[in-house]
Scaffold this active site. Structure first.
Site, PDB file in Angstrom:
ATOM      1  N   GLY A   1       0.817  -1.202   0.000  1.00 11.32           N
ATOM      2  CA  GLY A   1       0.000   0.000   0.000  1.00 11.32           C
ATOM      3  C   GLY A   1       0.853   1.256   0.000  1.00 11.32           C
ATOM      4  CB  SER A   2      -0.015   4.687   1.010  1.00  9.53           C
ATOM      5  OG  SER A   2      -1.111   4.787   0.126  1.00  9.53           O
TER       6      SER A   2
END
Length: 485
Positions: free
Chosen positions: A220-221
């Site tokens: 993810g981020s």
């Protein structure tokens, strides 16, 4: 008469040759399989004739694995694990026919058969004493390990926590949940051990897996820190204040499917790199990644260790950003999606590398090995793993990550009186399924002593789980525990 003797001599030589060939075959070719044959009880008994060294932490003050004398001459020594589930995946277990974790990786030290202990082994043989192994002391911070396990286990969710000392690479915490009690797997009874193992193996939550190092997940981020590092390193004039495009959505030339921001939020059209990371703007980093190109992104990832085989000494599954599949795929990769797959250990290394002014230190679990007489056999020597970024780029990344915790998506990781740097991650898995929740961090930001990666697996944290709400509080508690010491 001479002919008869010659024939007899030739026959004897042939039989001797056949005998030696058979001995050689059994020893060199079949030896290993014979040693592990279930019908060979000798090797089974020999495993329990050794007074294995203890596994400890905190310079020998905390016992993680010990040997007890059963008083039974057949099964003289047996292992015990007094600290329970919090340390299981690191320590492992010593079973009748196998060993895992440190029990397996450092078995030659623990059972005294390592070449470094040859003199001691010879003395034991001469004096007819039971073979005694060396003790292995781990770099783990016991308090932080226990808190990490408690926090993660109390959520009822699957996941992992890894904490490193960014200055040395020492592994301070390595937790995987769910865990299990290793003691039933260490008894000198094959049937009981097999039953206990079969039960764990059939558990749908797969507690035998070490989620910190055995499996990879979309980061993810949190991966936006790597994309940022590549962007800053590509042009020395860039900084955290560099303006970047940050539209509400972005469609690339090889697809009609637009890249959008989390929950369809707006990033304002343009933003500084600092603000883009603070609000975790997907479109900004997708555009940055495509602008850099696959090769530059992969090269930057490799500098953090991604794609390199690692042993700590436990084997760590390889992380990868995935293949080059065009612009749309690259945009997804740049925000930690698509085929991008990381272990929690790898993401802890990313945080630690940024914390250590761009230098990634090689992670290690073993602090030192102590001989049966208490003398030091070997001790850890911190080793540089890679130069991920320049100190200047690391400083800009730190500034950005501090802002994430100060006023962005990572405020739940704040510590009173201590500046924390961090990055949240919420990795989508499949429609209708919960996201992976991530958080990477380090503290104090101006003089880092601990870097953390927290991972909470999908399907266990609710459909709206995010790294900022689920993972960041665990990272906060682990950092606090380390910094208290």
């Amino acid at each position: 008469m001479n002919g008869t003797l010659k024939r007899a001599a030739v026959a004897c030589l042939l039989m001797f040759g056949l005998l030696m060939a058979n001995v050689t075959y059994l020893g060199a070719v079949k030896g290993d399989s014979l040693r592990h044959d279930n019908r060979n009880v000798r090797s089974f008994y020999e495993r329990y004739a050794v007074d294995r060294g203890w596994i400890t932490a905190d310079n020998g003050k905390v016992t993680l694995a010990k040997t007890v004398d059963t008083g039974d001459p057949t099964y003289r020594f047996e292992r015990r694990y007094p600290q329970g589930k919090a340390f299981t995946h690191v320590v492992g277990y010593f079973a009748p026919e196998s060993a895992t974790g440190i029990e397996g990786a450092e078995s030659k030290y623990l059972d005294g058969s390592h070449p470094d202990l040859v003199v001691r082994r010879a003395i034991d043989l001469i004096t007819n004493k039971p073979a005694k192994g060396a003790s292995v002391d781990l770099a783990l911070n016991v308090a932080a390990q226990q808190i990490a396990y408690k926090d993660l286990a109390n959520t009822g969710r699957r996941g992992a926590v890894v904490a490193l000392d960014p200055r040395s690479g020492a592994i301070l915490t390595m937790v995987s949940v769910p865990s299990y009690d290793p003691n039933p797997l260490a008894v000198a009874n094959k049937d009981n051990v097999n039953k206990a193992y079969a039960k764990l193996d059939k558990d749908p939550n797969k507690p035998l897996l070490d989620r910190a190092i055995d499996l990879t997940y979309a980061p993810g981020s949190t991966f936006k820190t790597i994309t940022s590092a590549a962007f800053l390193s590509d042009n020395s004039s860039r900084s955290a204040e560099t303006m970047v495009d940050a539209p509400d959505s972005k469609t690339f030339k090889d697809s009609n499917t637009p890249l959008v921001n989390y929950h369809g939020e707006s990033c304002g059209g343009r933003a500084t790199l600092l603000d883009a990371l603070t609000i975790s703007c997907n479109t900004a980093f997708g555009i940055i990644g495509v602008g850099l190109g696959y090769d530059k992104l992969k090269e930057q990832a490799a500098k953090f260790g991604i794609g390199t085989k690692l042993a700590i000494p436990l084997s760590v599954a390889g992380s990868s950003i995935g293949p080059d599949e065009g612009e749309t795929a690259l945009a997804q990769t740049s925000i930690g999606q698509r085929s991008n797959q990381m272990t929690p250990m790898q993401m802890a290394m990313v945080a630690a590398g940024i914390a250590n002014k761009g230098t990634v230190m090689k992670p290690y679990l073993v602090n030192k090995v102590m001989g049966p007489d208490g003398s030091e056999v070997t001790a850890a020597e911190p080793e540089e793993f890679s130069e991920a970024t320049s100190p200047e780029v690391a400083a800009e990344l730190t500034k950005m990550m501090v802002n994430v915790v100060r006023s962005g998506t990572g405020t739940a990781a704040q510590l009173p009186g201590i500046t924390v740097a961090g990055k949240t991650g919420t990795a989508e898995t499949a429609p209708g399924q919960a996201a992976h929740a991530w958080f990477i961090s380090f503290a104090p930001a101006d003089n880092p002593r601990v870097a953390v990666a927290v991972f909470v697996e999908s399907g266990s944290a609710g459909t709206d789980a995010s790294g900022g709400t689920v993972a960041a509080p665990i990272a906060r508690d682990v950092m606090q525990a380390v910094l208290k010491k």
